[in-house]
Design a protein around this motif. Structure first.
Motif, PDB file in Angstrom:
ATOM      1  N   GLN A   1      19.939  -6.615  -6.444  1.00 56.99           N
ATOM      2  CA  GLN A   1      19.693  -7.565  -5.361  1.00 56.99           C
ATOM      3  C   GLN A   1      19.882  -8.963  -5.952  1.00 56.99           C
ATOM      4  OE1 GLN A   1      15.756  -7.856  -3.391  1.00 56.99           O
ATOM      5  NE2 GLN A   1      16.943  -7.516  -1.526  1.00 56.99           N
ATOM      6  N   ILE A   2      20.760  -9.724  -5.313  1.00 60.02           N
ATOM      7  CA  ILE A   2      21.130 -11.060  -5.795  1.00 60.02           C
ATOM      8  C   ILE A   2      21.081 -12.016  -4.612  1.00 60.02           C
ATOM      9  CG2 ILE A   2      22.977 -12.442  -6.822  1.00 60.02           C
ATOM     10  CD1 ILE A   2      24.017  -9.869  -8.128  1.00 60.02           C
ATOM     11  N   ASP A   3      20.553 -13.201  -4.819  1.00 62.62           N
ATOM     12  CA  ASP A   3      20.465 -14.202  -3.765  1.00 62.62           C
ATOM     13  C   ASP A   3      21.874 -14.684  -3.401  1.00 62.62           C
ATOM     14  OD1 ASP A   3      20.077 -16.436  -2.151  1.00 62.62           O
ATOM     15  OD2 ASP A   3      18.445 -17.239  -3.363  1.00 62.62           O
ATOM     16  N   ALA A   4      22.376 -14.273  -2.248  1.00 58.17           N
ATOM     17  CA  ALA A   4      23.743 -14.601  -1.837  1.00 58.17           C
ATOM     18  C   ALA A   4      23.941 -16.094  -1.586  1.00 58.17           C
ATOM     19  CB  ALA A   4      24.117 -13.805  -0.582  1.00 58.17           C
ATOM     20  N   ASP A   5      22.871 -16.800  -1.291  1.00 61.32           N
ATOM     21  CA  ASP A   5      22.988 -18.241  -1.044  1.00 61.32           C
ATOM     22  C   ASP A   5      22.962 -19.056  -2.338  1.00 61.32           C
ATOM     23  OD1 ASP A   5      23.116 -17.937   1.757  1.00 61.32           O
ATOM     24  OD2 ASP A   5      20.926 -17.806   1.868  1.00 61.32           O
ATOM     25  N   ASN A   6      22.448 -18.481  -3.406  1.00 57.74           N
ATOM     26  CA  ASN A   6      22.293 -19.222  -4.663  1.00 57.74           C
ATOM     27  C   ASN A   6      22.781 -18.447  -5.883  1.00 57.74           C
ATOM     28  OD1 ASN A   6      20.802 -21.580  -3.558  1.00 57.74           O
ATOM     29  ND2 ASN A   6      19.337 -19.995  -3.001  1.00 57.74           N
ATOM     30  N   TYR A   7      23.723 -17.521  -5.694  1.00 50.38           N
ATOM     31  CA  TYR A   7      24.120 -16.655  -6.804  1.00 50.38           C
ATOM     32  C   TYR A   7      24.769 -17.416  -7.954  1.00 50.38           C
ATOM     33  CZ  TYR A   7      28.891 -16.603  -4.915  1.00 50.38           C
ATOM     34  OH  TYR A   7      30.136 -16.944  -4.462  1.00 50.38           O
ATOM     35  N   LYS A   8      25.437 -18.520  -7.660  1.00 49.28           N
ATOM     36  CA  LYS A   8      26.067 -19.297  -8.738  1.00 49.28           C
ATOM     37  C   LYS A   8      25.008 -19.918  -9.639  1.00 49.28           C
ATOM     38  CE  LYS A   8      30.311 -20.123  -6.233  1.00 49.28           C
ATOM     39  NZ  LYS A   8      31.161 -21.064  -5.545  1.00 49.28           N
TER      40      LYS A   8
END
Length: 178
Positions: free
Chosen positions: A40-47
């Motif tokens: 699970q990875i934050d799609a809005d802040n993945y960078k």
């Protein structure tokens, strides 16, 4: 957190949940036993978060693109949805990071039963090379996903039966070891 379950065998709309009665959920350990990986990875802040970059480096993912699947965003939508839902395998891993929307990845377990994985924003899944699987949208009819690859992308789907492919034989051997 991702949700997965054994599917029923009805011919109802493929975009429905298809739960057994009673519902039989499966956990991350069960997915892992079949070579299916999940993060699970934050799609809005993945960078900024850095987890996707770490996974990319560890697994050698060097190529990415983004696909949006909906009636108004994907050319030949009806034809593509039908082809995505045909049972197939690939000679490479299938990696999808959901940036928006939702859908289902189904795979065959070692007993040949379908397992449905509900994917939504923030889910990253890796299906191993040689696993029989398929994809469909859910009733919301929209998903936006990042596709990742090792090297140049290989888009070839090998429809079942494809048991003679080396990747399929290797996948089956990995299940014996697990």
């Amino acid at each position: 957190m991702v949700k997965a379950w054994f599917m029923n065998d009805t011919d109802e709309d493929q975009k429905l949940e298809h739960h057994l009665d009673p519902v039989q959920m499966v956990d991350l350990d069960y997915l892992d036993e079949h070579g299916v990986k999940y993060w699970q990875i934050d799609a809005d802040n993945y960078k900024e978060e850095g987890l996707l970059d770490k996974i990319r480096k560890e697994r050698g993912y060097s190529y990415e693109d983004v696909i949006s699947i909906s009636k108004d965003k994907l050319p030949n939508y009806e034809e593509k949805i039908k082809s995505f839902f045909q049972e197939h395998l690939h000679t490479d891993e299938e990696i999808r990071f959901i940036l928006d929307g939702s859908g289902y990845f189904d795979f065959r377990d070692r007993q040949g039963r379908w397992v449905r994985i509900a994917m939504e924003k923030n889910d990253l899944i890796v299906l191993p090379a040689g696993i029989y699987h398929r994809f469909t949208l859910d009733t919301k009819n929209y998903i936006k996903a990042m596709r990742l690859f090792v090297g140049e992308p290989v888009w070839t789907a090998h429809y079942r039966p494809a048991d003679d492919l080396p990747c399929r034989r290797e996948y089956l051997r990995s299940l014996v070891k697990a």
